[in-house]
Design an enzyme around this catalytic site. Structure first.
Site, PDB file in Angstrom:
ATOM      1  N   GLU A  10       0.873  -1.174   0.000  1.00 12.12           N
ATOM      2  CA  GLU A  10       0.000   0.000   0.000  1.00 12.12           C
ATOM      3  C   GLU A  10       0.907   1.219   0.000  1.00 12.12           C
ATOM      4  O   GLU A  10       1.450   1.594   1.048  1.00 12.12           O
ATOM      5  CB  GLU A  10      -0.893  -0.009   1.253  1.00 12.12           C
ATOM      6  N   CYS A  18      -2.186   9.700   2.484  1.00 14.29           N
ATOM      7  CA  CYS A  18      -1.688   9.063   1.250  1.00 14.29           C
ATOM      8  C   CYS A  18      -2.581   9.339   0.061  1.00 14.29           C
ATOM      9  O   CYS A  18      -2.108   9.448  -1.059  1.00 14.29           O
ATOM     10  CB  CYS A  18      -1.539   7.564   1.456  1.00 14.29           C
TER      11      CYS A  18
HETATM   12  P1  NAD Z   1       8.090   4.716   5.046  1.00 11.55           P
HETATM   13  O1  NAD Z   1       8.125   3.887   3.809  1.00 11.55           O
HETATM   14  O2  NAD Z   1       9.220   5.605   5.332  1.00 11.55           O
HETATM   15  O3  NAD Z   1       7.903   3.792   6.338  1.00 11.55           O
HETATM   16  C1  NAD Z   1       6.913   2.776   6.435  1.00 11.55           C
HETATM   17  C2  NAD Z   1       7.429   1.674   7.357  1.00 11.55           C
HETATM   18  O4  NAD Z   1       8.607   1.122   6.807  1.00 11.55           O
HETATM   19  C3  NAD Z   1       7.764   2.140   8.772  1.00 11.55           C
HETATM   20  O5  NAD Z   1       7.258   1.202   9.694  1.00 11.55           O
HETATM   21  C4  NAD Z   1       9.286   2.179   8.797  1.00 11.55           C
HETATM   22  O6  NAD Z   1       9.815   1.791  10.024  1.00 11.55           O
HETATM   23  C5  NAD Z   1       9.674   1.162   7.753  1.00 11.55           C
HETATM   24  N1  NAD Z   1      10.895   1.549   7.028  1.00 11.55           N
HETATM   25  C6  NAD Z   1      11.354   2.807   6.779  1.00 11.55           C
HETATM   26  N2  NAD Z   1      12.500   2.760   6.073  1.00 11.55           N
HETATM   27  C7  NAD Z   1      12.767   1.459   5.854  1.00 11.55           C
HETATM   28  C8  NAD Z   1      13.825   0.756   5.203  1.00 11.55           C
HETATM   29  N3  NAD Z   1      14.823   1.400   4.619  1.00 11.55           N
HETATM   30  N4  NAD Z   1      13.767  -0.595   5.186  1.00 11.55           N
HETATM   31  C9  NAD Z   1      12.767  -1.275   5.771  1.00 11.55           C
HETATM   32  N5  NAD Z   1      11.757  -0.654   6.425  1.00 11.55           N
HETATM   33  C10 NAD Z   1      11.747   0.682   6.476  1.00 11.55           C
HETATM   34  O7  NAD Z   1       6.712   5.519   4.938  1.00 11.55           O
HETATM   35  P2  NAD Z   1       6.173   6.605   5.948  1.00 11.55           P
HETATM   36  O8  NAD Z   1       7.041   7.824   5.824  1.00 11.55           O
HETATM   37  O9  NAD Z   1       5.918   6.029   7.277  1.00 11.55           O
HETATM   38  O10 NAD Z   1       4.742   6.930   5.303  1.00 11.55           O
HETATM   39  C11 NAD Z   1       4.565   7.822   4.268  1.00 11.55           C
HETATM   40  C12 NAD Z   1       4.392   7.137   2.942  1.00 11.55           C
HETATM   41  O11 NAD Z   1       3.438   6.098   3.056  1.00 11.55           O
HETATM   42  C13 NAD Z   1       3.862   8.051   1.862  1.00 11.55           C
HETATM   43  O12 NAD Z   1       4.489   7.736   0.650  1.00 11.55           O
HETATM   44  C14 NAD Z   1       2.388   7.695   1.805  1.00 11.55           C
HETATM   45  O13 NAD Z   1       1.770   7.989   0.582  1.00 11.55           O
HETATM   46  C15 NAD Z   1       2.438   6.244   2.065  1.00 11.55           C
HETATM   47  N6  NAD Z   1       1.173   5.789   2.611  1.00 11.55           N
HETATM   48  C16 NAD Z   1       0.403   4.942   1.886  1.00 11.55           C
HETATM   49  C17 NAD Z   1      -0.818   4.549   2.382  1.00 11.55           C
HETATM   50  C18 NAD Z   1      -1.719   3.615   1.641  1.00 11.55           C
HETATM   51  O14 NAD Z   1      -2.652   3.136   2.245  1.00 11.55           O
HETATM   52  N7  NAD Z   1      -1.479   3.326   0.370  1.00 11.55           N
HETATM   53  C19 NAD Z   1      -1.229   4.996   3.626  1.00 11.55           C
HETATM   54  C20 NAD Z   1      -0.403   5.849   4.347  1.00 11.55           C
HETATM   55  C21 NAD Z   1       0.795   6.235   3.835  1.00 11.55           C
END
Ligand code: NAD
Length: 448
Positions: A208, A242
């Protein structure tokens, strides 16, 4: 329990078959609902501390949605769990075929920070309703909510639901564990890394992700209502949603009027001084605050509270950074357009968005946009509302993700569809065996 111990323990508990029963699934959902309701205050405080969410907004966009999802699952689960009969082909005379939706086993749920309660729990509810065990990894960028989830969900035995707290490094370690399914919500960048790791053990994934969701306002739209609904969807959670509209195209004849209506709607929703309005959220951290100010230096801001006021950015260069990256904040680029074709070409040539918003009363135009563009979802004459009904699947396509969930679709996502065929013993066609001299002829008759 150490994270490496959890998966084998959950798998062995799952192998005992308890989590697969309807009674266990319903009981776990009931217990979860009770715990969440009992601790609602704790979560409201955490959401206020992490993101400055007002109690009403937090209830509407996080807590209420989760209650609704649990109720929906409880109501429909028994029906969904029934085996489904399928027809029998000519070649399978006398046989019976059916499908069973069976749980995968141990599921990993990785959550982001922007709706840290709802986006952790909605997938978890789907996984539990489907009879799986769950390891939940909340986002470290919403630490109070992560702690509250840890504290409250620790009422469950870790063989059924375990919460693991940590950062990117820990998430990578988790994805390397032998889970049966991984459900990731977050950025496209990290989604790719998660999928790469999951591929090493052929672990199925739902991703997602995010992206730039376009908004189109045509000249026949109800401009006042459109502006109010756009302001609602764009500036809720200070734009850190998002599926928030990322940029907007308004037909040139109504561009100025729509812009004025939007400015008016912002004033109506958040007052003349949004930075001082407690109903207006803040940016999650300093790094994101600085990134957003980099897009809009003129926006009103408060470095202490990390708030940035709603900001309309008129006609930025289409090649500028603000139009390359997902904005994920309270800035809305706004463009006039002459021909809808130009707008559709622009959208089609870019990565497929998570959502597309169209404000129009013209059904032909609506059909044209639906036919020509691809996006995770489309919402016509409103924003965000497509996500809050359990009857519509929610997910992305292409760069905005793969797979979907909510309601029945969650049940499908977290269940493997197993095909079963039972053959009769009283019938055994000889023509299928190699010694039959009629084999070639009969097969050619059957498979025309
Ligand atoms: P992110 O990808 O930075 O982090 C998401 C998760 O991944 C966190 O739990 C984090 O600990 C982990 N993570 C971060 N870096 C990582 C790495 N290098 N390796 C492995 N795991 C890692 O995203 P975010 O900043 O928490 O959220 C924002 C993003 O999420 C935006 O792009 C937004 O559009 C998207 N989003 C999508 C939805 C959806 O339902 N499609 C909902 C909310 C947010």
């Amino acid at each position: 329990m150490e994270y490496a111990e959890i998966v084998p323990r959950q798998k062995s508990y799952f192998a005992g078959n308890t989590t697969k029963t309807l009674a266990h699934r319903l009981e776990t959902l009931r217990l979860l609902e009770g715990l969440l309701r009992e601790n609602e205050g704790l979560f409201l405080d955490a959401l206020e501390a992490d993101l400055g969410k007002s109690a009403d907004e937090a209830f509407m966009t996080e807590i209420g949605i989760v209650y609704e999802e649990i109720q929906f699952m409880k109501r429909h689960l028994k029906q969904w769990m029934k085996a489904k009969k399928v027809k029998t082909a000519m070649t399978h005379l006398g046989s019976k075929g059916w499908t069973i939706l069976e749980p995968y086993g141990a599921v990993l749920v990785i959550a982001p920070w922007n709706y840290p309660f709802q986006l952790a729990l909605t997938p978890l509810i789907g996984a539990i309703a489907s009879g799986n065990t769950v390891v939940l990894k909340p986002s470290e960028l919403a630490p109070k909510t992560a702690d509250a989830l840890f504290q409250v969900l620790s009422q469950f035995r870790e063989e059924i639901i375990a919460v693991v707290l940590g950062d990117a490094f820990l998430t990578t370690q988790l994805v390397r564990q032998p889970f049966d399914y991984c459900f990731f919500t977050g950025s496209s960048r990290v989604g790719k890394l998660v999928m790469q790791e999951a591929a090493k053990q052929l672990m199925p994934v739902t991703l997602e992700l995010g992206g730039k969701s376009p908004l189109i306002v045509t000249k026949d739209a109800d401009l006042k209502l459109a502006a109010k609904r756009v302001a609602f969807g764009k500036w809720i959670n200070a734009g850190q949603t998002c599926i928030a509209p990322d940029y907007a195209f308004a037909q040139e004849d109504v561009y100025q009027e729509f812009k004025d209506e939007l400015a008016q709607a912002i004033r109506e929703l958040y007052g003349e001084k949004p930075l001082e309005n407690e109903k207006y959220g803040r940016i999650v951290n300093r790094a994101h605050f600085d990134r957003l100010i980099g897009y809009a230096a003129d926006a009103q801001k408060d470095e202490e509270t990390l708030k940035i006021a709603p900001f309309l950015l008129e006609k930025p260069d289409l090649d500028s950074a603000v139009m390359q990256e997902e904005i994920f904040g309270p800035i809305l680029p706004l463009y006039p357009y002459r021909n809808l074709e130009e707008v559709l070409d622009f959208i089609k040539m870019r990565p497929k968005p998570l959502a597309l918003y169209l404000f129009t009363k013209n059904r032909d135009l609506e059909r044209k946009v639906l036919f020509e563009t691809s996006s995770g979802s489309v919402c016509i004459n409103d924003t965000l509302m497509q996500i809050s009904t359990p009857y519509l699947p929610f997910g992305g396509v292409g760069a905005s993700g793969m797979g979907s969930y909510h309601g029945y679709q969650s049940f499908r996502t977290f269940s493997h569809q197993k095909s079963v065929l039972r053959q009769p013993n009283w019938l055994d066609f000889s023509f299928r065996y190699p010694q039959s001299k009629w084999r070639g002829k009969i097969l050619r008759l059957l498979f025309k």
